[in-house]
Write an enzyme that holds these catalytic residues in place. Structure first.
Site, short mmCIF file in Angstrom:
data_model
loop_
_atom_site.label_atom_id
_atom_site.label_comp_id
_atom_site.label_asym_id
_atom_site.label_seq_id
_atom_site.Cartn_x
_atom_site.Cartn_y
_atom_site.Cartn_z
N ASP A 204 7.67 -29.87 -5.16
CA ASP A 204 8.30 -30.66 -4.20
C ASP A 204 9.88 -30.12 -4.32
OD1 ASP A 204 9.44 -31.65 -6.64
OD2 ASP A 204 9.02 -33.47 -6.22
N ASP A 206 13.64 -32.09 -4.67
CA ASP A 206 14.16 -33.24 -5.25
C ASP A 206 15.72 -33.44 -4.90
OD1 ASP A 206 12.05 -34.10 -7.31
OD2 ASP A 206 12.34 -32.27 -7.85
N ASP A 328 11.45 -35.72 -2.56
CA ASP A 328 11.85 -36.97 -3.26
C ASP A 328 13.43 -37.06 -2.76
OD1 ASP A 328 9.49 -37.74 -4.32
OD2 ASP A 328 10.00 -36.55 -6.14
#
Ligand code: ATP
Ligand code: MN
Ligand code: MN
Length: 383
Positions: A204, A206, A328
């Site tokens: 992902d 962040d 995120d």
């Protein structure tokens, strides 16, 4: 054979956070084995075993040369009986029998596939396996009720299991920066997580968002999310507001390793940009079939041919002009920003070790919000 005297001995700190971390791994055969067992323990909700294997793997990764003999490991910290057994197996036989049987096991394969769905953790996967669900097809046929996150996770399964590149992370960083600039000038965005540690890929991306004037960050997240949504950048988002206020009552109190910042777990719709296109010269486009087939020319069974055509279909599907990426977002007040950056940079083991070291060796408490001297305060100011 080499004599005892010739064998290099290592001296390594028992806290991972006190060791130099390097991208050079001289013992990847050992760290791969230990990491797989750590992963398997985590997938089975055995967190204690997971941490033990993670510590052992991190220690082997920190060694300056390749280990060739068990005698080199004498006196080293972090190596429990089980980890030593695995290392011995790899050194003597080239592979660990436990790792091999784990990889082959029906349960491990199913846990990997099912937790590969965004929104599905070890507990849900375990429940599904007990109901006879081992793969995505069986999940779809089962009529299980999925929550919003899981539906989205299933829909974008292939994209979300494809590693995110640094170029993609940077492209998303620009979008996030544009979003915060549009809703509150002067806001700052920091890339955290694995990419901040110099990793070249991640699962992902962040980001930590703040504003240099304390208090200005309040209410920022919903505005950023609304802007991203209005521009069509979000395929999924779930925002959790900061939990300072509820934290006294207990139920809303997050697990000890979780922080209380306002956060947004999202799935971005990233248009494939110029960086990615330019790495693939145009004339190669019509060679696609051959390029896809070439590495598999040895295919001689029906099963392999079937695999082959599946690969080709996947390759064709990848010609779509966008992909889904997990992102995120976290918002922190500037007064806690340094601790938040530290806490969100990871790795998970590094953070854990840093907190253990602060507590055990310095009598201090470190979190993503602050650092406290335990001898100066008799209560925890953030709770
Ligand atoms: P990858 O490249 O696979 O994403 P990563 O190191 O970036 O690896 P993440 O799971 O994205 O892994 O987590 C990044 C950091 O954020 C970790 O250090 C972790 O401690 C922290 N973190 C993740 N989730 C939370 C959470 N819910 N609360 C507090 N901190 C978290
Ligand atoms: Mn990450
Ligand atoms: Mn993350």
């Amino acid at each position: 054979q080499i004599s005892e005297a010739e064998v290099a001995l290592f001296s390594v700190s028992s806290y991972a956070c006190q060791r130099r971390t390097t991208l050079d791994n001289h013992n990847s055969n050992l760290t791969d084995a230990l990491s797989l067992l750590a992963e398997n323990a985590e997938l089975n909700n055995e967190d204690g075993r997971g941490v033990a294997f993670r510590r052992a793997a991190a220690l082997m990764k920190a060694l300056p040369t390749q280990v060739i003999s068990m005698s080199q490991l004498r006196g080293l910290p972090c190596l429990g009986e089980h980890s030593l057994r695995v290392i011995k197996d790899v050194l003597e036989n080239g592979v660990s029998s436990e790792v091999e049987s784990t990889k082959q096991s029906k349960r491990y394969k199913a846990l990997k596939i099912l937790t590969g769905i965004f929104g599905v953790g070890a507990k849900t996967a375990d429940r599904w396996i007990r109901e006879g669900i081992y793969n995505l097809e069986q999940l779809r046929d089962s009529g299980q009720t999925l929550n919003r996150a899981q539906k989205s996770g299933l829909e974008h399964y292939d994209d979300l299991n494809e590693p995110v590149t640094k170029a993609e992370a940077d492209a998303i960083g620009e979008i996030v920066q544009k979003a915060v600039d549009s809703v509150l000038t002067g806001s700052q965005v920091a890339l955290t997580g694995g990419f901040r540690r110099g990793k070249l890929t991640g699962h992902d991306v962040d980001f930590l968002i703040t504003h240099p004037e304390e208090g200005k960050e309040v209410g920022l997240m919903p505005k950023v999310v609304a802007w991203l949504e209005s521009q069509g950048f979000l395929l999924y988002q779930k925002t959790t507001r900061n939990s300072y206020l509820e934290s006294k009552d207990g139920p809303a109190r997050p697990a000890s390793n979780m922080d209380r910042f306002e956060r947004c777990f999202s799935i971005f719709k990233l248009t494939k940009g110029k960086e990615q296109e330019s790495t693939q010269p145009e004339e190669q486009n019509d060679l696609k079939t051959k390029d896809v087939l070439r590495p598999h020319m040895q295919a001689d069974t029906d099963q392999q041919l079937c695999e082959l055509s599946k690969n080709y279909q996947m390759e064709a599907a990848s010609h779509k002009i966008w992909r889904a990426v997990r992102v995120d977002l976290v918002v922190s007040p500037i007064s806690q920003f340094a601790f938040a950056v530290l806490g969100w940079t990871g790795s998970k083991l590094f953070e854990r070790e840093l907190r253990r070291w602060a507590g055990h060796e310095k009598n201090m408490s470190l979190s993503s919000h602050a650092l406290f001297d335990n001898t100066q305060l008799c209560f925890h100011p953030v709770s």
